[in-house]
Enzyme design. Sequence first.
Site, PDB file in Angstrom:
ATOM      1  CD  GLU A   1      -2.193   2.747  -3.657  1.00  0.00           C
ATOM      2  OE1 GLU A   1      -3.254   3.345  -3.888  1.00  0.00           O
ATOM      3  OE2 GLU A   1      -1.506   2.978  -2.640  1.00  0.00           O
TER       4      GLU A   1
ATOM      5  CG  ASP B   1      -1.821   1.126   1.408  1.00  0.00           C
ATOM      6  OD1 ASP B   1      -2.756   1.204   0.592  1.00  0.00           O
ATOM      7  OD2 ASP B   1      -1.639   1.958   2.328  1.00  0.00           O
TER       8      ASP B   1
ATOM      9  CG  HIS C   1       2.447   8.250   0.203  1.00  0.00           C
ATOM     10  ND1 HIS C   1       2.310   9.595  -0.005  1.00  0.00           N
ATOM     11  CD2 HIS C   1       1.410   7.663  -0.468  1.00  0.00           C
ATOM     12  CE1 HIS C   1       1.229   9.827  -0.745  1.00  0.00           C
ATOM     13  NE2 HIS C   1       0.669   8.660  -1.041  1.00  0.00           N
TER      14      HIS C   1
HETATM   15  C1  QV4 Z   1      -8.791  13.471   7.444  1.00  0.00           C
HETATM   16  C2  QV4 Z   1      -8.268  14.607   6.565  1.00  0.00           C
HETATM   17  C3  QV4 Z   1      -6.890  14.996   6.977  1.00  0.00           C
HETATM   18  C4  QV4 Z   1      -6.944  15.405   8.414  1.00  0.00           C
HETATM   19  C5  QV4 Z   1      -7.505  14.256   9.274  1.00  0.00           C
HETATM   20  C6  QV4 Z   1      -7.676  14.723  10.678  1.00  0.00           C
HETATM   21  O1  QV4 Z   1      -8.275  14.194   5.197  1.00  0.00           O
HETATM   22  O2  QV4 Z   1      -6.379  16.045   6.174  1.00  0.00           O
HETATM   23  O3  QV4 Z   1      -5.668  15.728   8.849  1.00  0.00           O
HETATM   24  O4  QV4 Z   1      -8.765  13.797   8.782  1.00  0.00           O
HETATM   25  O5  QV4 Z   1      -8.006  13.670  11.470  1.00  0.00           O
HETATM   26  C7  QV4 Z   1      -9.251   8.392   6.236  1.00  0.00           C
HETATM   27  C8  QV4 Z   1     -10.209   9.507   5.920  1.00  0.00           C
HETATM   28  C9  QV4 Z   1      -9.490  10.837   5.869  1.00  0.00           C
HETATM   29  C10 QV4 Z   1      -8.799  11.067   7.215  1.00  0.00           C
HETATM   30  C11 QV4 Z   1      -7.837   9.913   7.440  1.00  0.00           C
HETATM   31  C12 QV4 Z   1      -7.127  10.001   8.763  1.00  0.00           C
HETATM   32  O6  QV4 Z   1     -10.860   9.261   4.695  1.00  0.00           O
HETATM   33  O7  QV4 Z   1     -10.415  11.867   5.605  1.00  0.00           O
HETATM   34  O8  QV4 Z   1      -8.044  12.291   7.159  1.00  0.00           O
HETATM   35  O9  QV4 Z   1      -8.562   8.661   7.419  1.00  0.00           O
HETATM   36  O10 QV4 Z   1      -8.004   9.948   9.812  1.00  0.00           O
HETATM   37  C13 QV4 Z   1      -7.841   4.784   2.672  1.00  0.00           C
HETATM   38  C14 QV4 Z   1      -8.874   5.834   2.299  1.00  0.00           C
HETATM   39  C15 QV4 Z   1      -8.609   7.145   2.984  1.00  0.00           C
HETATM   40  C16 QV4 Z   1      -8.513   6.917   4.481  1.00  0.00           C
HETATM   41  C17 QV4 Z   1      -7.337   5.973   4.698  1.00  0.00           C
HETATM   42  C18 QV4 Z   1      -7.060   5.681   6.159  1.00  0.00           C
HETATM   43  O11 QV4 Z   1      -8.871   6.012   0.902  1.00  0.00           O
HETATM   44  O12 QV4 Z   1      -9.691   8.042   2.724  1.00  0.00           O
HETATM   45  O13 QV4 Z   1      -8.321   8.148   5.165  1.00  0.00           O
HETATM   46  O14 QV4 Z   1      -7.644   4.726   4.072  1.00  0.00           O
HETATM   47  O15 QV4 Z   1      -8.168   5.169   6.781  1.00  0.00           O
HETATM   48  C19 QV4 Z   1      -3.330   8.720  -2.516  1.00  0.00           C
HETATM   49  C20 QV4 Z   1      -2.192   7.776  -2.149  1.00  0.00           C
HETATM   50  C21 QV4 Z   1      -2.582   6.328  -2.293  1.00  0.00           C
HETATM   51  C22 QV4 Z   1      -3.903   6.031  -1.580  1.00  0.00           C
HETATM   52  C23 QV4 Z   1      -4.958   6.969  -2.141  1.00  0.00           C
HETATM   53  C24 QV4 Z   1      -6.297   6.789  -1.482  1.00  0.00           C
HETATM   54  O16 QV4 Z   1      -1.044   8.059  -2.937  1.00  0.00           O
HETATM   55  O17 QV4 Z   1      -1.552   5.539  -1.731  1.00  0.00           O
HETATM   56  O18 QV4 Z   1      -4.557   8.327  -1.946  1.00  0.00           O
HETATM   57  N1  QV4 Z   1      -4.294   4.624  -1.696  1.00  0.00           N
HETATM   58  C25 QV4 Z   1      -3.982   3.653  -0.629  1.00  0.00           C
HETATM   59  C26 QV4 Z   1      -5.142   2.715  -0.357  1.00  0.00           C
HETATM   60  C27 QV4 Z   1      -6.267   3.478   0.293  1.00  0.00           C
HETATM   61  C28 QV4 Z   1      -5.818   3.955   1.646  1.00  0.00           C
HETATM   62  C29 QV4 Z   1      -4.416   4.364   1.700  1.00  0.00           C
HETATM   63  C30 QV4 Z   1      -3.563   4.256   0.630  1.00  0.00           C
HETATM   64  C31 QV4 Z   1      -3.872   4.710   3.013  1.00  0.00           C
HETATM   65  O19 QV4 Z   1      -5.526   2.086  -1.534  1.00  0.00           O
HETATM   66  O20 QV4 Z   1      -7.436   2.703   0.401  1.00  0.00           O
HETATM   67  O21 QV4 Z   1      -6.625   5.097   2.042  1.00  0.00           O
HETATM   68  O22 QV4 Z   1      -3.469   3.486   3.617  1.00  0.00           O
HETATM   69  O23 QV4 Z   1      -3.486   8.797  -3.917  1.00  0.00           O
HETATM   70 CA    CA Z   2       6.023   7.859   4.304  1.00  0.00          CA
END
Ligand code: QV4
Ligand code: CA
Length: 512
Positions: A248, A212, A216
């Site tokens: 990814e 994942d 980053h």
């Molecule tokens: C939010 C705000 C922040 C703020 C924070 C405050 O956005 O700015 O500081 O609250 O508490 C969730 C929420 C998100 C929240 C975050 C932390 O949606 O709003 O921050 O939690 O509490 C998945 C979801 C994200 C989720 C994350 C962790 O898609 O929405 O965040 O899981 O639960 C980029 C990357 C790529 C990524 C993609 C989604 O380059 O790597 O975005 N894809 C992978 C996975 C994806 C996963 C992650 C990465 C993180 O496929 O499913 O994100 O592991 O393009």
């Molecule tokens: Ca990192």
Amino acid sequence: MKLFILTTLFGLGLPQHNPHFKDGRTTIVHLFEWRWSDIAAECERFLAPKGFGGVQISPPNEHIVLDNPWRPWWQRYQPISYNLCSRSGSEKEFIDMVTRCNNVGVNIYVDAVINHMCGSSGGEGNHSSCGSWFSASKKDFPSVPYSAWDFNVNKCRTATGNIENYGDIAQVRDCRLVSLLDLALEKDYVRAKVAEFMNKLIDLGVAGFRVDACKHMWPGDLQNVYGRLHNLNSTWFPNHSRPFIFQEVIDLGGEVISSREYIHLGRVTEFKYGAKLGKVFRKWQEEKLCYTRTWGEGWGFMSDGNAIVFVDNHDNQRGHGAGGSSIITFWDPRLYKMAVGYMLAHPYGVARVMSSYRWNRNFVNGKDQSDWLGPPSNINGSTKAVPLNPDQTCGDGWVCEHRWRQITNMAIFRNVVNGQPHTNWWDNQSNQVAFGRGNRGFIVFNNDGWDLDVTLNTGMPGGTYCDVISGQKDGNRCTGKQILVRNDGNALFKITYTDEDPFVAIHAESKL
Ligand code: QV4
Ligand code: CA
């Protein structure tokens, strides 16, 4: 070293690029949010008999449990420890799944979340899937253990500590992705803990990892971690097999971090594939199916041996990540079956099929307010089992795209034509195209607004074949259309543009 250079030059494949499929199988299915016990049963009753090569599973390690919103699917992307208890089940159930799937030749690939732990506002307590105590504010995760020292703090230069500018490489890798506590993977201790977690999974029999959020992490840090990994368990895999790694990295072009930085370490997700294929089948921006004659590297994709391809994934099917509005999902079933069919017929890349659950979408100004909704669940938040309907489709909100006849049959098609070249291309200079795979298979699409009625050279031996889209071969008869291939390889195809599925596919094993 010599061997390394040779394999690189001739594209014979680097060790971590090999999915280790068994028995000529070719396709991975992502059973998003499925429970381990359901996956074990699915391997035995469906995936093995239908020739699927492997399953991508949701993250198996301990994750945060959130109340607001209620149990979102993305809580599993917020690790609390590397204990194997999650919304999908316990360690015991995990081991049972890996064993049973391996015993029927279906590989398990683990979604490894190693860039970060939970969000910075994740609170303190034991609201976690194994009940382990943690403190997000103190960056204290005693069940690993990680402490504040193990996170990137001073390295990140932004005021908020979060990634603010995707144009700044150091920020993207050293700051927090949406506030997720960013691990210091440059530290020997952190690398060792991550490798220990992955090695435990390897020793239990998994075949590899979807890693994942690789954008980053620094490629050098990943290289170090991967270098520590054990060979696959020799109970199920040949001696000296390296784990399959697919990373990814969302690279749609025009960003400072390129998928190229990761291709020597393993395969990489080719996000251009689904974004472009969506435009082609939707006929957006003047795209036409006939332009896909050069599909693959010809469209600016990474080289075949480095790519993992998919029409949609768990993020972009609900507007997370990138890829954009062109992505086709199960919500557009007619287009989706064609797009997945095209992917599975085409030789480029290792293919992954998505298997989703339905949720109640609620669009406000084009954004789905319900994009967080977790899998079909009981009132206490536990994930529901996947029940089977009498017609073998899934119930209770599980979509099971991989069980749609057209998609299952195309996964079989891909196995039957495996290793054969892309041949006998035909197009009408619009959205009707056809191509073959040597003398083993042939597929015809009509995505125009008028009928297709044409005789084409299939390259296949003469005989009567069953179309595997409108039906399939059943003993000595076809349940759908029949295609008569003459001894010169030519066959007449008719596809009405209003057909439920306006495409036809035949292969060596669908011959009567
Ligand atoms: C939010 C705000 C922040 C703020 C924070 C405050 O956005 O700015 O500081 O609250 O508490 C969730 C929420 C998100 C929240 C975050 C932390 O949606 O709003 O921050 O939690 O509490 C998945 C979801 C994200 C989720 C994350 C962790 O898609 O929405 O965040 O899981 O639960 C980029 C990357 C790529 C990524 C993609 C989604 O380059 O790597 O975005 N894809 C992978 C996975 C994806 C996963 C992650 C990465 C993180 O496929 O499913 O994100 O592991 O393009
Ligand atoms: Ca990192």
